[in-house]
Scaffold this motif. Structure first.
Motif: not given
Length: 453
Positions: A121-140, A446-453
């Motif tokens: 139901r969610s995913a983690v996107v890891k960036l090249s600088n090591g940052t991790e973004i927790h997101s409910d939706y990920v769009v390629l 979407l529900l309140p306070n969710t995130e999308i990347r």
């Protein structure tokens, strides 16, 4: 465009939401297609069809007038101006929260990994600088990938300093001397751009263009004309490629008798091309790709008249020479690169040039894409390439289908990756429709306070 459409959803459709825009290029918006600072690179679609907003068809043309970017000629504007247009639009979304609660943040990094969490139901996107973004939706929204190597044996040429495997790479043409010889592989729109770029740089050396079919893109008609749609009455539901082609040819002949160009007939089909494609069973789609896709690309993805005239002038002057045949091998030579070319029922011949540029178009087959994000999702069964090599398997909303055939609850895509569903999925008129539809679908989920990347 998707971020723009999310920011325009009504307050009733969306609550407070964080949108993370991951884009490693220096500025967000222009992407690969509209980044080059070359006024000679023109859009292949007339400006009046390029608004970012389907419900405001004059938006881009009005922007051109207000900014006076191209005050004298609006028919086919430069790509760099379209890039400025998109950059300006997205900057407004990034600068402050939208009225519907959207907060958009740009990460000037590349995504290195997408990990779907066990709940699906969610995913983690890891960036090249090591940052991790927790997101409910990920769009390629990955756009296009560079073409595959044109010759698969003896790949030493890939590291040769005068081989240019990606003509869109920054400064790809700047290293070519004005009098050095150049060989292009392919005669599509990319090759035309490269020729125009070399011409603008004052290049004087011999240019050889190698193509298996030897066809240049068709030219847009000088005068726009309209032709009535005949999809509903004659094409809807036809399940054979031959039947569709027969109807189209009949209308082309009818149009010519009325003094209307064949281009108008093809353009009348544009709103319904996805439905025509979807009505064909898989064997018919494969038949189209084998026998018709090449000529379809020539007549469908056309070149502005001024571009075609410039290329013809280069051909007439002898500066550009066309060679028919397919590339079999590329090898380092004393004075550049030796390209072995073969034409059916003829002996192979070898052409030598100081620079070789691959202009065969983007890689669409996700079975062969080696990008780390794509490869990781593919290995985990979250991304499934289609068997025809056109893109990614999705449902009607753009949700990725898993290896088990289920629609993902977290992963979505839009753009060229959705060609398996609609085939035509690369130009602005199609992309903006997808952006609107996907924004509305995500807004419903979407529900309140969710995130999308």
């Amino acid at each position: 465009m998707l971020a723009l459409q999310l920011a325009r959803l009504s307050n009733q459709e969306l609550f407070a939401c964080d949108v993370h825009l991951v884009e490693p290029r220096p500025v967000p918006g222009p992407g690969l297609a509209y980044t080059a600072h070359r006024p000679e690179y023109l859009l292949n679609v007339r400006s009046e069809y390029l608004s970012a907003f389907p419900e405001q068809p004059d938006h881009f043309v009005n922007w051109l007038r207000v900014t006076q970017s191209e005050p004298c000629h609006f028919s086919f504007c430069s790509r760099q101006n379209y890039g400025r247009y998109l950059q300006q639009l997205i900057s407004q979304v990034l600068e402050w929260p939208s009225s519907n609660g959207i907060r958009c943040q740009w990460h000037n990094q590349a995504a290195k990994e997408i990990r779907v969490l066990p709940d699906g139901r969610s995913a983690v996107v890891k960036l090249s600088n090591g940052t991790e973004i927790h997101s409910d939706y990920v769009v390629l929204a990955l756009g296009n990938f560079p073409p595959l190597p044109p010759a698969r044996h003896d790949l030493r040429y890939l590291n040769h300093p005068t081989y240019h495997g990606n003509p869109w790479a920054r400064g790809a043409l700047r290293s070519i001397g004005l009098d050095e010889t150049v060989l292009l592989i392919g005669t599509g729109l990319t090759a035309i751009d490269v020729l125009l770029g070399l011409r603008a740089d004052g290049h004087r050396g011999q240019i050889t263009v190698v193509s298996g079919h030897g066809r240049w893109p068709a030219t847009h008609a000088e005068q726009e004309a309209s032709y009535p749609s005949f999809y509903a009455t004659e094409l809807a539901g036809l399940s054979r490629v031959a039947d569709v082609l027969r109807v189209i040819r009949r209308h082309v002949q009818r149009a010519q008798q009325q003094g209307i160009s064949w281009q108008a007939v093809i353009d009348s089909l544009r709103p319904d091309l996805g439905r025509i494609w979807a009505a064909w069973p898989r064997p018919e789609q494969a038949r189209f790709l084998r026998h018709v896709a090449g000529i379809w690309s020539v007549v469908r993805h056309r070149s502005p008249p001024q571009n075609a005239a410039a290329v013809q002038e280069m051909l007439d002057s002898g500066l550009v020479r066309l060679e028919r045949g397919r590339v079999q091998a590329i090898e380092p030579a004393a004075d550049g690169l030796a390209v072995t070319v073969r034409k059916a029922q003829q002996p192979t011949r070898q052409l030598v040039a100081q620079h070789v540029i691959t202009c065969t178009g983007p890689l669409l087959d996700y079975r062969r894409v080696q990008d780390a994000v794509v490869a990781g999702l593919r290995t985990e069964g979250h991304l499934v390439p289609d068997e025809l090599g056109l893109g990614i398997q999705t449902d009607a909303h753009g949700a990725l289908l898993t290896a088990q055939g289920d629609a993902s609850a977290v992963l979505f895509t839009l753009g060229p990756s959705r060609r398996p569903v609609s085939f035509e999925s690369t130009a602005v008129p199609e992309l903006r429709k997808q952006a609107v539809a996907l924004a509305q679908e995500l807004g419903r989920r979407l529900l309140p306070n969710t995130e999308i990347r």
